[in-house]
Design a protein around this motif. Structure first.
Motif, short mmCIF file in Angstrom:
data_model
loop_
_atom_site.label_atom_id
_atom_site.label_comp_id
_atom_site.label_asym_id
_atom_site.label_seq_id
_atom_site.Cartn_x
_atom_site.Cartn_y
_atom_site.Cartn_z
N TYR A 338 0.86 -1.19 0.00
CA TYR A 338 0.00 0.00 0.00
C TYR A 338 0.89 1.24 0.00
CZ TYR A 338 -3.67 -3.21 1.69
OH TYR A 338 -4.57 -4.24 1.84
N PRO A 339 0.36 2.37 -0.51
CA PRO A 339 1.16 3.59 -0.43
C PRO A 339 1.44 3.88 1.05
CG PRO A 339 -0.89 3.94 -1.67
CD PRO A 339 -0.96 2.57 -1.11
N GLY A 340 2.69 4.06 1.39
CA GLY A 340 3.02 4.30 2.80
C GLY A 340 3.67 3.10 3.45
N VAL A 341 4.00 2.08 2.64
CA VAL A 341 4.66 0.89 3.20
C VAL A 341 5.96 0.65 2.43
CG1 VAL A 341 4.51 -1.61 3.56
CG2 VAL A 341 2.47 -0.18 3.84
N MET A 342 7.06 0.44 3.16
CA MET A 342 8.31 0.04 2.50
C MET A 342 8.56 -1.41 2.82
SD MET A 342 10.81 3.21 3.30
CE MET A 342 12.31 2.39 2.79
N LEU A 343 8.72 -2.22 1.78
CA LEU A 343 8.99 -3.66 1.96
C LEU A 343 10.45 -3.92 1.64
CD1 LEU A 343 6.25 -5.58 -0.07
CD2 LEU A 343 6.36 -5.27 2.39
N ARG A 344 11.08 -4.79 2.41
CA ARG A 344 12.45 -5.18 2.11
C ARG A 344 12.54 -6.67 2.43
NH1 ARG A 344 17.37 -4.45 5.07
NH2 ARG A 344 19.06 -4.17 3.59
N LEU A 345 12.88 -7.46 1.42
CA LEU A 345 12.97 -8.91 1.63
C LEU A 345 14.44 -9.26 1.83
CD1 LEU A 345 10.10 -8.64 0.67
CD2 LEU A 345 10.41 -10.64 -0.76
N VAL A 346 14.74 -9.95 2.91
CA VAL A 346 16.15 -10.17 3.26
C VAL A 346 16.47 -11.65 3.48
CG1 VAL A 346 16.37 -7.89 4.34
CG2 VAL A 346 15.71 -9.83 5.76
N ASP A 347 17.77 -11.99 3.28
CA ASP A 347 18.21 -13.36 3.56
C ASP A 347 18.56 -13.50 5.04
OD1 ASP A 347 20.74 -12.28 3.92
OD2 ASP A 347 21.51 -12.93 1.98
N SER A 348 19.08 -14.68 5.42
CA SER A 348 19.30 -14.91 6.85
C SER A 348 20.40 -14.01 7.42
CB SER A 348 19.62 -16.38 7.11
OG SER A 348 20.70 -16.76 6.27
N GLU A 349 21.22 -13.40 6.53
CA GLU A 349 22.25 -12.46 6.99
C GLU A 349 21.73 -11.02 7.00
OE1 GLU A 349 25.29 -13.80 7.71
OE2 GLU A 349 24.37 -15.72 7.19
N GLY A 350 20.48 -10.83 6.64
CA GLY A 350 19.91 -9.48 6.62
C GLY A 350 20.19 -8.72 5.33
N ARG A 351 20.71 -9.41 4.29
CA ARG A 351 20.98 -8.73 3.01
C ARG A 351 19.73 -8.79 2.13
NH1 ARG A 351 26.20 -12.15 2.83
NH2 ARG A 351 24.56 -13.66 2.40
N VAL A 353 17.37 -9.44 -0.86
CA VAL A 353 17.43 -10.42 -1.95
C VAL A 353 16.87 -9.78 -3.23
CG1 VAL A 353 17.24 -12.42 -0.42
CG2 VAL A 353 15.16 -11.40 -1.37
N GLY A 354 17.13 -10.41 -4.36
CA GLY A 354 16.65 -9.85 -5.64
C GLY A 354 15.23 -10.26 -5.92
N ARG A 355 14.72 -9.79 -7.07
CA ARG A 355 13.37 -10.16 -7.51
C ARG A 355 13.25 -11.67 -7.66
NH1 ARG A 355 9.56 -5.72 -8.31
NH2 ARG A 355 10.74 -4.50 -6.87
N ASN A 356 12.12 -12.19 -7.39
CA ASN A 356 11.82 -13.62 -7.55
C ASN A 356 12.64 -14.54 -6.64
OD1 ASN A 356 9.80 -13.34 -9.70
ND2 ASN A 356 11.54 -12.55 -10.86
N VAL A 357 13.32 -13.97 -5.67
CA VAL A 357 14.10 -14.79 -4.73
C VAL A 357 13.43 -14.68 -3.36
CG1 VAL A 357 16.35 -15.10 -3.60
CG2 VAL A 357 16.23 -14.28 -5.98
N PRO A 358 13.12 -15.83 -2.73
CA PRO A 358 12.45 -15.74 -1.42
C PRO A 358 13.33 -15.15 -0.33
CG PRO A 358 12.32 -17.99 -2.34
CD PRO A 358 13.30 -17.22 -3.18
N GLY A 359 12.73 -14.36 0.51
CA GLY A 359 13.43 -13.78 1.65
C GLY A 359 12.44 -13.44 2.74
N GLU A 360 12.97 -13.16 3.95
CA GLU A 360 12.05 -12.77 5.02
C GLU A 360 11.52 -11.36 4.74
OE1 GLU A 360 11.33 -12.18 9.79
OE2 GLU A 360 13.40 -12.48 9.14
N ILE A 361 10.23 -11.18 4.95
CA ILE A 361 9.60 -9.88 4.68
C ILE A 361 9.85 -8.98 5.88
CG2 ILE A 361 7.41 -8.71 4.21
CD1 ILE A 361 6.48 -11.59 3.19
N THR A 362 10.54 -7.85 5.62
CA THR A 362 10.69 -6.85 6.68
C THR A 362 10.04 -5.56 6.16
OG1 THR A 362 12.83 -5.98 5.95
CG2 THR A 362 12.89 -7.88 7.40
N VAL A 363 9.52 -4.76 7.07
CA VAL A 363 8.75 -3.59 6.64
C VAL A 363 8.99 -2.37 7.54
CG1 VAL A 363 6.85 -4.88 5.62
CG2 VAL A 363 6.74 -4.32 8.02
N ARG A 364 8.78 -1.21 6.95
CA ARG A 364 8.70 0.06 7.70
C ARG A 364 7.42 0.73 7.27
NH1 ARG A 364 14.32 2.36 9.00
NH2 ARG A 364 13.19 4.04 9.98
N SER A 365 6.71 1.29 8.21
CA SER A 365 5.45 1.96 7.86
C SER A 365 4.84 2.54 9.13
CB SER A 365 4.49 0.92 7.26
OG SER A 365 3.18 1.42 7.22
#
Ligand code: AMP
Length: 517
Positions: A338-351, A353-365
């Motif tokens: 939604y407008p107002g949400v930043m999504l960042r998908l990260v690997d187990s080291e917190g880096r 990940v690229g498109r189409n690569v699974p990662g943990e969903i982290t968010v700011r909002s």
């Protein structure tokens, strides 16, 4: 900036429009807001701003009324699931330090068994007259109907939301007025774009969970709120009520959608009034969504979020079109942020990940909680450097659509390969005999974990063998993802909100393995 303002704003604009609707109830916004003011003033007469007000109730309008009255008094509404056991209720009430507990008469016994252990509670209010308890109608008599004169801060806790976890100490998510206003904006901008004062929201489930979010989003436009079913979800009664009240909007957990689709008389009801049905809280499998659109029309939207951040990603109904090849692949997606949400998908080291690569969903909002009630360690674990770690795994496709694969903890690692249970469950549900499927990792001496499918068959279906189901999956998935074993069960374990308890199911198999070693 606070939620009660939405109520007063709608009451000013639409005083004659219905606020509460039901078999024996029809209260308009003008009268409804006066009742709410009276209850708020009564609560303030006995307590203080920022007190917690626990609500334990079947699905009736007074539960939402008491919730709004708490907010309007600058207090913290703490609705608890009516399906909880008395001991769980007691733990949560104690943890919240509530001064008020408001409950419907079905809980008199449970409340009586625990009230002696809860010294912070000063007022036990029963929605109907009962000896030994304050009567709810007393809150409506004797206090003024003017709006309480208070300053409610955006960062005051509006809703203390106890998570659906089943073990350990209860965790109360603090949802502030700012969080919930952001949630409403997200839902209005991304999902309920055409909501207005002519809408009729039906609350199929008690307001302790996501249905309240749909209710709040519609309160902001002066829509009616309908409470036709007081106890358990009954598909036949639900269909009847949609027709009778001209219901246009609702929250439905994916399992409820399935129950409606399986109701033999579904085609006998006129459900044309439905405009927006929000699905959330658990996986909406592609096969179920496809069928639901066929039966009810293109009314389904989806929300992805969690108690810690209730509206992050969504799909507008127009984005799901099973007939448009470009859009049909999205049926498995929960949508875009939604407008107002930043999504960042990260690997187990917190880096990242690229498109189409699974990662943990982290968010700011602005929708992200400030933390858990009195739980600094749990808060620090969930919120790191301003990012909420959701514990969910997913990937973003090239158009920015989010596909959820699973919870971090439910990921299966077999012989070093990652297997996402949701992918296997989607395939199992394509089998004509399967009603529900849950895929988990179980101990395996060679592979570490192996894939097990636990399935519930459709009533009256010819039961396939386990081998036939494994072969069904093998012909549709990479071989390493197919289940190695299948268990047939009557029902899957579910929590008070109807969510499958994967961890509980898994535990039984892991405990068996420990016992055998
Ligand atoms: P709760 O905090 O009880 O609302 O549970 C939130 C969890 O439910 C999320 O972290 C997800 O794992 C799951 N969930 C929520 N929305 C969806 C959705 N639309 N599809 C699949 N899973 C979902």
């Amino acid at each position: 900036m606070h939620l009660a303002h939405l109520l007063h704003r709608s009451a000013l604009r639409y005083p004659g429009r219905p606020l509460w609707l039901g078999a024996d109830v029809n209260i308009n916004y003008g009268d409804g807001v006066r009742r709410i003011n009276k209850i708020s003033n009564a609560l303030l007469g006995m307590g203080r701003q920022r007190d917690r007000v626990v609500i334990v109730s079947t699905n009736r309008f007074e539960a939402f009324e008491a919730y709004l009255a708490a907010l309007n008094a600058g207090m913290t509404a703490t609705p608890l699931s009516p399906k909880l056991h008395a001991s769980e209720l007691s733990l949560m009430i104690a943890d919240s330090g509530a001064r008020f507990v408001i409950f419907s008469p079905e809980y008199i016994e449970a409340i009586s068994s625990v009230r002696g252990q809860l010294p912070t509670v000063e007022q036990w209010v029963c929605m109907e007259d009962a000896p030994g308890f304050v009567a709810y109608r007393n809150l409506l008599e004797g206090s003024t109907d003017s709006r309480p004169d208070l300053l409610i801060e955006p960062d005051d806790v509006a809703w203390l939301f106890y998570t659906s976890g089943t073990t350990g100490k209860p965790k109360g998510v603090m949802e502030t007025h700012r969080n919930l206003l952001a949630m409403i904006q997200h839902l209005r901008l991304g999902v309920f774009t055409d909501a207005d004062e002519t809408d009729v929201v039906m609350h199929f489930a008690p307001i302790a969970h996501a249905t309240a979010s749909v209710g709040l989003a519609h309160l902001s436009v002066g829509a009616a709120q309908c409470f036709p079913l007081t106890s358990n979800f009954n598909p036949e009664k639900a269909l009847e009520a949609i027709e009778r009240f001209g219901v246009s909007a609702a929250f439905l957990a994916p399992t409820m959608v399935q129950m409606l689709l399986q109701c033999p008389s579904v085609a006998n009801y006129n459900v044309k009034s439905l405009k927006n049905v929000l699905c959330a809280g658990g996986p909406m499998y592609v096969e179920v969504l496809r069928k639901a659109i066929q039966v009810f029309g293109p009314v389904f939207c989806q929300n992805y979020g969690q108690s810690e951040a209730p509206a992050l990603v969504g799909v507008h109904k127009s984005e799901y079109d099973p007939h448009d090849p470009a859009k049909s692949s999205r049926l498995g997606s929960v949508g875009r942020e939604y407008p107002g949400v930043m999504l960042r998908l990260v690997d187990s080291e917190g880096r990242e990940v690229g498109r189409n690569v699974p990662g943990e969903i982290t968010v700011r909002s602005d929708v992200v909680m400030p933390g858990y009630w009195n739980r600094p360690e749990a808060t620090a674990e969930a919120l790191k450097d301003g990012w909420l770690h959701t514990g969910d795994v997913g990937y973003l496709d090239d158009e920015g659509y989010l596909f959820l694969t699973d919870r971090v903890k439910d990921l299966i690692i077999s012989g070093g390969s990652n297997i996402y249970p949701r992918e296997v469950e989607e395939v199992l549900l394509q089998h004509e005999a399967i009603n529900e499927a849950c895929v988990i990792g179980v101990p395996d001496q060679t592979w570490g974990e192996s894939v097990k499918a636990v399935v519930v068959l459709k009533a009256g279906a010819d039961a396939p063998t386990a081998d036939a189901l494994i072969e069904f999956c093998r012909s549709r998935l990479a071989s390493y993802k197919k289940p190695k074993s299948v268990d047939f069960v009557e029902a899957l374990p579910k929590n008070a909100y109807g969510k499958v308890l994967k961890r509980e199911l898994k535990l039984a198999y892991w405990q068996d393995a420990v016992r055998q070693n």
